[in-house]
Design a protein around this motif. Structure first.
Motif, PDB file in Angstrom:
ATOM      1  N   GLU A  11     -34.957  -4.049  -6.790  1.00  0.00           N
ATOM      2  CA  GLU A  11     -34.916  -5.201  -6.541  1.00  0.00           C
ATOM      3  C   GLU A  11     -36.054  -5.923  -6.018  1.00  0.00           C
ATOM      4  O   GLU A  11     -37.212  -5.321  -6.018  1.00  0.00           O
ATOM      5  N   GLU A  12     -36.059  -7.202  -5.887  1.00  0.00           N
ATOM      6  CA  GLU A  12     -37.598  -7.934  -5.859  1.00  0.00           C
ATOM      7  C   GLU A  12     -38.490  -7.440  -4.917  1.00  0.00           C
ATOM      8  O   GLU A  12     -38.233  -7.433  -3.665  1.00  0.00           O
ATOM      9  N   PRO A  14     -41.814  -7.807  -2.633  1.00  0.00           N
ATOM     10  CA  PRO A  14     -42.742  -8.867  -2.229  1.00  0.00           C
ATOM     11  C   PRO A  14     -44.056  -9.012  -3.005  1.00  0.00           C
ATOM     12  O   PRO A  14     -44.671  -8.096  -3.291  1.00  0.00           O
ATOM     13  N   ARG A  16     -46.937 -10.042  -2.047  1.00  0.00           N
ATOM     14  CA  ARG A  16     -48.477  -9.661  -1.735  1.00  0.00           C
ATOM     15  C   ARG A  16     -48.369  -7.906  -1.782  1.00  0.00           C
ATOM     16  O   ARG A  16     -49.481  -7.584  -1.491  1.00  0.00           O
ATOM     17  N   MET A  17     -47.344  -7.183  -2.047  1.00  0.00           N
ATOM     18  CA  MET A  17     -47.590  -5.895  -1.979  1.00  0.00           C
ATOM     19  C   MET A  17     -47.497  -5.137  -3.259  1.00  0.00           C
ATOM     20  O   MET A  17     -47.804  -3.961  -3.538  1.00  0.00           O
ATOM     21  N   LYS A 138     -43.634  -1.848   4.486  1.00  0.00           N
ATOM     22  CA  LYS A 138     -42.616  -1.691   5.184  1.00  0.00           C
ATOM     23  C   LYS A 138     -41.444  -1.158   4.242  1.00  0.00           C
ATOM     24  O   LYS A 138     -41.356  -1.837   3.078  1.00  0.00           O
ATOM     25  N   SER A 139     -40.754  -0.337   4.605  1.00  0.00           N
ATOM     26  CA  SER A 139     -39.669   0.126   3.749  1.00  0.00           C
ATOM     27  C   SER A 139     -38.142   0.116   4.285  1.00  0.00           C
ATOM     28  O   SER A 139     -38.258   0.064   5.445  1.00  0.00           O
ATOM     29  N   MET A 140     -37.151   0.285   3.574  1.00  0.00           N
ATOM     30  CA  MET A 140     -35.781  -0.072   4.069  1.00  0.00           C
ATOM     31  C   MET A 140     -34.701   1.020   3.513  1.00  0.00           C
ATOM     32  O   MET A 140     -35.116   1.523   2.295  1.00  0.00           O
ATOM     33  N   ARG A 141     -33.585   1.083   4.039  1.00  0.00           N
ATOM     34  CA  ARG A 141     -32.551   1.870   3.501  1.00  0.00           C
ATOM     35  C   ARG A 141     -31.580   0.962   3.252  1.00  0.00           C
ATOM     36  O   ARG A 141     -31.694  -0.392   3.380  1.00  0.00           O
ATOM     37  N   TRP A 142     -30.777   1.170   2.294  1.00  0.00           N
ATOM     38  CA  TRP A 142     -29.574   0.544   1.702  1.00  0.00           C
ATOM     39  C   TRP A 142     -28.054   1.433   1.235  1.00  0.00           C
ATOM     40  O   TRP A 142     -28.364   2.677   1.015  1.00  0.00           O
ATOM     41  N   SER A 146     -27.004   5.119   3.107  1.00  0.00           N
ATOM     42  CA  SER A 146     -27.773   5.090   4.217  1.00  0.00           C
ATOM     43  C   SER A 146     -27.138   5.493   5.546  1.00  0.00           C
ATOM     44  O   SER A 146     -27.616   5.617   6.585  1.00  0.00           O
ATOM     45  N   ARG A 156     -37.488  -2.269  -1.443  1.00  0.00           N
ATOM     46  CA  ARG A 156     -36.101  -2.870  -1.574  1.00  0.00           C
ATOM     47  C   ARG A 156     -35.168  -2.106  -2.352  1.00  0.00           C
ATOM     48  O   ARG A 156     -35.926  -0.966  -2.914  1.00  0.00           O
ATOM     49  N   PRO A 157     -33.762  -2.127  -2.552  1.00  0.00           N
ATOM     50  CA  PRO A 157     -32.980  -1.133  -3.206  1.00  0.00           C
ATOM     51  C   PRO A 157     -33.723  -0.689  -4.581  1.00  0.00           C
ATOM     52  O   PRO A 157     -33.938  -1.558  -5.380  1.00  0.00           O
TER      53      PRO A 157
ATOM     54  N   SER B  99     -23.726  -1.963   2.069  1.00  0.00           N
ATOM     55  CA  SER B  99     -24.315  -3.051   1.160  1.00  0.00           C
ATOM     56  C   SER B  99     -23.968  -2.242  -0.068  1.00  0.00           C
ATOM     57  O   SER B  99     -24.352  -1.320  -0.609  1.00  0.00           O
ATOM     58  N   GLN B 104     -26.883  -8.255  -5.284  1.00  0.00           N
ATOM     59  CA  GLN B 104     -27.493  -9.571  -5.776  1.00  0.00           C
ATOM     60  C   GLN B 104     -27.036 -10.243  -6.729  1.00  0.00           C
ATOM     61  O   GLN B 104     -26.887 -11.446  -6.828  1.00  0.00           O
ATOM     62  N   GLU B 127     -39.831 -13.001  -0.685  1.00  0.00           N
ATOM     63  CA  GLU B 127     -39.999 -12.095   0.377  1.00  0.00           C
ATOM     64  C   GLU B 127     -39.498 -12.842   1.651  1.00  0.00           C
ATOM     65  O   GLU B 127     -40.269 -13.782   1.991  1.00  0.00           O
ATOM     66  N   LEU B 140     -34.742  -6.365   5.908  1.00  0.00           N
ATOM     67  CA  LEU B 140     -35.490  -6.679   5.126  1.00  0.00           C
ATOM     68  C   LEU B 140     -34.842  -7.419   3.785  1.00  0.00           C
ATOM     69  O   LEU B 140     -33.529  -7.227   3.795  1.00  0.00           O
ATOM     70  N   TRP B 142     -34.991 -11.299   1.518  1.00  0.00           N
ATOM     71  CA  TRP B 142     -35.391 -12.669   0.769  1.00  0.00           C
ATOM     72  C   TRP B 142     -34.840 -13.716   1.466  1.00  0.00           C
ATOM     73  O   TRP B 142     -33.660 -14.026   1.999  1.00  0.00           O
ATOM     74  N   TYR B 156     -30.934  -7.091   4.177  1.00  0.00           N
ATOM     75  CA  TYR B 156     -30.267  -5.765   4.459  1.00  0.00           C
ATOM     76  C   TYR B 156     -30.757  -5.298   5.987  1.00  0.00           C
ATOM     77  O   TYR B 156     -31.577  -5.142   6.147  1.00  0.00           O
ATOM     78  N   GLN B 158     -31.465  -3.516   8.909  1.00  0.00           N
ATOM     79  CA  GLN B 158     -31.892  -1.987   9.263  1.00  0.00           C
ATOM     80  C   GLN B 158     -31.564  -1.594  10.747  1.00  0.00           C
ATOM     81  O   GLN B 158     -31.234  -0.397  10.986  1.00  0.00           O
ATOM     82  N   PRO B 167     -23.981   3.077   7.957  1.00  0.00           N
ATOM     83  CA  PRO B 167     -24.746   2.592   6.911  1.00  0.00           C
ATOM     84  C   PRO B 167     -25.579   0.984   7.086  1.00  0.00           C
ATOM     85  O   PRO B 167     -25.060   0.414   8.048  1.00  0.00           O
ATOM     86  N   VAL B 168     -26.346   0.742   6.093  1.00  0.00           N
ATOM     87  CA  VAL B 168     -27.005  -0.473   6.371  1.00  0.00           C
ATOM     88  C   VAL B 168     -25.796  -1.688   5.555  1.00  0.00           C
ATOM     89  O   VAL B 168     -25.198  -1.332   4.675  1.00  0.00           O
TER      90      VAL B 168
END
Lengths: 748, 314
Positions: A11-12, A14, A16-17, A138-142, A146, A156-157, B99, B104, B127, B140, B142, B156, B158, B167-168
């Motif tokens: 997924e999108e 950012p 700047r990264m 910065k990272s994430m779970r989904w 998760s 992102r996922p 999720s 999306q 972002e 995190l 958008w 999502y 955290q 879970p998230v």
């Protein structure tokens, strides 16, 4: 040789990264390939909002085989040693080891041959490792997974990974792995809206081509080129010019996979707002470009937007939508600007009393008062009108309380200038509102108008002294209050404008202003004239100045006024801050190509607080050392210093007395004594006139006599008195040259 | 006397009426399987504060819900004079735990049902790291743009109430007034058609809320009783702690009163927002108030995890 194609589809990401992530991916993969013995021919990484991709060409199909020899114990060694060797070498019986001989006799050697693995296996193990260790800021779970600890994280996922490997002539294979249910594959997707179906890919060439036909431009540089060219053309066609903005361009290219450039417009009445405010509004909130009239260089009522789709109506709805948002934003901006104009800058000042600048440094109002007083003090030193400098210092922060700056902090200073102009302030005062922040970085302009200079110096000195007083100095990479930038800014203002600024006195005095203690302030005031005297004297006679200072220090203690002692003690912090300036100046001079040892040689002299003079000395010294005279004199002085160092250490005493003319014997010795006396006096006169080139010329005249002395005269004479006198003479050489620099710090 | 007529389907076209837009979103998410809740009956600053999001986001149990939440931002009041700033507005909130993988796409499809076609409009995921210092929460995601306008937040989760989400959950927050203004083509929020009628039965957003905006702006900025509010803050804080303590079982393995305790946390948060709008909290104090609310939120989150809905076997 085979090529690798990798794509992480998510997924999108950012904007700047993206660029950094592409670099990281390339580095992680290629470093690991090389470490695994798989040297490759070339690699390139790419990023779009939804994918990170990498192509690596020319990867060998297998790792090279490795042959390892391990030396073991002697034949006939105790059983334990043999058993340990077998274990370590992975052998089951000593028969598998070979026997080799050296000088000491026969010993066992284990030879293991490690067969290189297929590159595919290496990749299959490597890719999951990279995914799990990827350094996203910065990272994430989904998702459902998760719920379990240690589940996969990504920026992102992450939905799919393409990983194919194979030579050009064959059908590539998919690298087999499974990361939390995501398997290596050969299927990706095109543009989210324009071509959402699955795409099967084989290798990099068809990958790029298929993406392109599925409305994805893989290369960010190409997306930027397309946007730039289309935007310029669109502007040109209507007689306008694009206001280029590389930062915005890079960001926008990171927000689209298929850039479509469109033009919109806003009501002309908004052009009454300053151009920078329009630009900031449109840029920050809408990520759109502005256009100007090439004749007048003024903004026009058009903007360029970059969409991510080719819309079914040709973009009409998109343009209309963006125009509506921009209209609303500009209405806000116009309202803010017009509201701001209704209040005079000075009428905003009382509010600063309630705004904390820093917990330990008081309110913004206190800070402004300090800067105002200091700007007034500095004004005569920089040939500025004191009243104007004070007025400017008083108003220069007021725009922080305006609506426009509240909305766009980047416009601080600039808005101050506009509002000052609008209320009819003197031109120099208005400009100082903007320019006192300068230079904001290495590429920024340095203020040149005296009023701006006074306020800029006062602002920076107050910041530096303030944070020094509360012991918030920069450490390592941490510099939260940008003190290095402030110090460097001050240095550049002083050098570029050729200012004479007795920094030590100014800094020390300001410590008195920063401390919010009336008795202490009074003590500082008592000491001011004394220190002024000392500073004045130090310009010509540094030794006397130092002695006086010791005397003052003793007297203040004797006066048993603790505040006086305290005030005086701030000289220590002052010197600490001065050495911070010295460090910044060194960095600055080094970056300009000056030799760092020359900078050290000048700073090694006592009382160097006049930055301009330091720079002039370094320049003159550099030029001098480029000549033969300079090089030879340096050699002579160094020789003298070395002998002195050794002999002084041996004798446990310093030879710093006066030369006894009666003991001078050899003609070269007499000549040198005379030459040193002349050089010293000419040198001192030249330095007093700040003519460092002339001082160097005076030193240069020493060269033949120094050379002749070392040629013909033995320093360590048998006669003790003669020897001591000659050592004293050597010291005289060293002392004479100290008028310009400490030659012992110079390399070569 | 005006003749009345039966409501027609076109009255509820999401591009014609504010209520039609809300109903379309409710229908869409109901069809997905969400429980459609009603607004929480307390003042909150955002839909996230509803216990159906804050508390239900915690713990292992699946949870899919959607609801409208009136949101109070006392500081954003403009006496009804700004075309799009309000101290009271509606958010449409969707929370899906865990999720789903196609979240999306689900979101994009929901835009379609309210009249935003992705073939015609430029929809972008830009972002936006979401953080709520008062809730001790971050995630995190958008902000979702439609033709350059932010129309939703997509997050999502955290961490919520200081607890890692496992879970998230995915959270969608639609700015209803903004979306309605966009699809209705209206530049001033008060001009929104609320009920979709064009005749003398037409009711605008202004008819419903303009007076309230003026009255509450006066209240929030000029007349709210600061002394009372300071007391209320302390009372809510104390009550929250009291209920939290009383709710624990003897061995502290279960909690039986997490929801009433959390109500007091919500109350403290809103009272703080009112005090802040009134300008009676200094910059330094501000931080400490936010911290105090966060401590309550964290304690409530910890208690929730000891309840049945929070995952403890009954």
């Amino acid at each position: 040789m085979p090529d690798l194609l990798l794509e992480f589809f998510s997924e999108e990401i950012p904007a700047r990264m993206q660029a950094r992530a592409a670099d990281d991916l390339k580095k992680m993969v290629t470093d690991r390939l090389v470490a695994a013995g798989l040297t490759y021919e070339g690699a390139k990484a790419f990023a779009t909002p939804r994918r990170l991709a990498l192509t690596v060409q020319g990867v060998p199909a297998r790792q090279p085989d490795l042959k390892e020899e391990r030396k073991g114990p002697k034949v006939g060694a105790p059983e334990q040693a043999i058993a340990g060797f077998l274990r370590a070498a992975g052998l089951t019986s000593i028969d598998q080891a070979k026997v080799q001989a050296d000088k000491k006799g026969d010993f066992y050697v284990a030879i293991t041959e490690k067969e290189g693995k297929p590159a595919l296996d290496v990749l299959a193990a490597m890719i999951p490792e990279i995914v799990r260790a990827f350094p996203w800021p910065k990272s994430m779970r989904w998702g459902a997974q998760s719920a379990s600890p240690g589940s996969l994280s990504w920026v992102r996922p992450l939905h799919a990974i393409v990983a194919t490997f194979g030579p050009e002539t064959e059908e590539p294979v998919v690298v087999p792995f499974d990361i939390d249910g995501i398997k290596g594959g050969d299927v990706t997707r095109g543009h989210r809206f324009l071509s959402p179906g699955d795409i099967q890919v084989r290798r990099f060439d068809d990958y790029v081509a298929k993406l392109e036909s599925a409305k994805v431009v893989l290369d960010a540089t190409r997306r930027m080129d397309i946007i730039r060219a289309d935007a310029k053309n669109l502007a040109f066609a209507q007689g306008f010019e694009l206001v280029e903005d590389e930062g915005l361009l890079a960001e926008v290219a990171g927000l689209v996979e298929w850039p479509v450039v469109l033009m919109g417009e806003f009501d002309k009445s908004f052009l009454s707002i300053p151009g920078e405010v329009i630009r900031s509004t449109i840029r920050a909130n809408q990520k759109c470009f502005v256009l100007r009239d090439p004749q007048t260089a003024k903004l026009v009522n058009k903007f360029i937007l970059v969409a991510n789709i080719e819309a079914s109506d040709g973009g009409k709805a998109i343009v209309a939508g963006n125009e509506r948002v921009i209209r609303a934003r500009l209405s806000d901006a116009k309202f803010f600007y017009e509201t701001d104009l209704k209040t005079k800058l000075e009428d905003r000042l009382p509010k600063f009393a309630g705004i904390v600048f820093h917990e330990k440094l008081g309110s913004q109002a206190e800070r402004i008062a300090r800067i105002t007083a200091l700007a007034g003090q500095l004004a005569p030193l920089v040939k500025a009108d004191a009243a104007k400098a004070e007025r400017a210092a008083q108003l220069c922060k007021a725009d922080l309380l305006t609506e426009v700056v509240g909305e766009f902090p980047d416009l601080q200073g600039l808005m101050g200038k506009y509002y000052a102009e609008a209320q009819g302030e003197d031109e120099a005062v208005a400009h100082a509102c903007e320019d006192h922040y300068r230079p904001k970085g290495p590429d920024d302009l340095v203020p040149g108008d005296p009023v701006s200079i006074a306020v800029a110096l006062a602002d920076k000195i107050d910041t530096l002294v303030g944070f020094w007083a509360i012991d918030e100095k920069p450490t390592g990479s941490k510099d939260p209050y940008a003190l290095r930038r402030a110090a460097l800014g001050l240095i550049r203002i002083v050098i570029d404008n050729q200012l004479r600024l007795p920094l030590r006195r100014q800094l020390w005095r300001h410590f008195g202003s920063v401390e919010r203690d009336e008795a202490l302030a009074a003590a500082f005031a008592l000491l001011h004239p004394l220190h002024d005297q000392i500073v004045n004297i130090s310009a010509t006679d540094i030794e006397l100045a130092m002695k006086l200072e010791v005397l003052v220090s003793e007297k203040t203690r004797a006066a048993s006024n603790p505040k006086l002692v305290q005030a005086h003690s701030y000289l220590k912090q002052t010197d600490d801050l001065l050495s911070f300036f010295a460090d910044r100046l060194k960095v600055q001079l080094r970056e300009q190509g000056a030799r760092h040892d020359l900078v050290d040689a000048v700073f090694a002299l006592e009382g160097q607080d006049d930055l301009l003079m330091v720079v002039r000395r370094v320049e003159a010294l550099g030029k001098f050392l480029d000549t033969d005279d300079g090089k030879n004199l340096l050699a002579g002085v160094k020789r003298a210093s070395n002998i002195l160092r050794i002999e002084e250490k041996k004798d446990g005493k310093a030879y710093n007395g006066a030369v006894d003319a009666a003991l001078l014997d050899a003609p070269e010795e007499k000549a040198l004594a005379a030459a040193v006396a002349t050089a010293k006096s000419e040198g001192d006169t030249a330095v007093a006139k700040e003519d460092f080139a002339a001082a160097m010329t005076a030193m240069a005249k020493l060269r033949p006599t120094v050379d002749a002395f070392f040629d013909k005269v033995t320093v360590n004479a048998d006669d003790k008195a003669v020897r001591a006198n000659r050592l004293t003479l050597l010291n005289e050489i060293r002392e004479a040259t100290r008028a310009v620099a400490d030659f012992s710090k110079i390399e070569g | 006397m005006a003749t009345s007529r039966a409501a027609q389907a076109s009255d509820l076209d999401p591009t014609k009426s504010f209520q039609g837009l809300i109903l379309a979103l409710q229908q869409y998410w109901a069809a997905y399987g969400c429980v459609i809740l009603q607004p929480y009956d307390m003042e909150v600053g955002a839909g996230t504060f509803h216990p159906a999001t804050t508390l239900r986001a915690l713990g292992p149990k699946p949870w899919n819900a959607a609801y409208v939440q009136p949101s109070r931002r006392p500081k954003d009041g403009r006496y009804g004079e700004n075309p799009n700033r309000l101290q009271h507005y509606y958010q449409f909130q969707v929370i899906l735990k865990p999720s789903p993988p196609d979240l999306q796409q689900l979101y994009l499809d929901s835009l379609k049902v309210i009249g935003i076609d992705s073939a015609l409009h430029d929809i972008r995921f830009v972002e936006d790291d979401w953080e709520s210092p008062t809730l001790g929460a971050w995630g995190l995601g958008w902000e979702c743009w439609c033709d350059g306008m932010e129309v939703s937040q997509f997050t999502y989760f955290q961490q919520v109430a200081g607890v890692e989400c496992a879970p998230v959950a995915g959270e969608l927050t639609y700015g209803l007034e903004r979306l309605a203004m966009y699809v209705q083509g209206v530049d001033r929020v008060y001009d929104l058609n609320f009920n979709g009628r064009d005749d003398d039965k037409k009711v605008t957003y202004g008819d419903v809320f303009l007076q309230a905006e003026r009255e509450y702006s006066r209240h929030n900025f000029e007349h709210s009783d600061s002394d009372m509010l300071f007391k209320q803050f302390t009372m809510a804080e104390e009550a929250c702690r009291k209920y939290l303590e009383a709710g624990y079982s003897a061995d502290r393995s279960q909690h039986l009163m997490a929801l009433p305790a959390y109500d007091q946390c919500i109350k403290a948060s809103h009272v703080f927002n009112l005090l802040d709008a009134r300008g009676v909290i200094s910059v330094t104090e501000r931080q400490s108030y936010i911290l105090r609310v966060r401590e309550l939120a964290k304690a409530c989150g910890a208690a929730w995890l000891k309840t049945e809905a929070g995952g403890v076997a009954a």
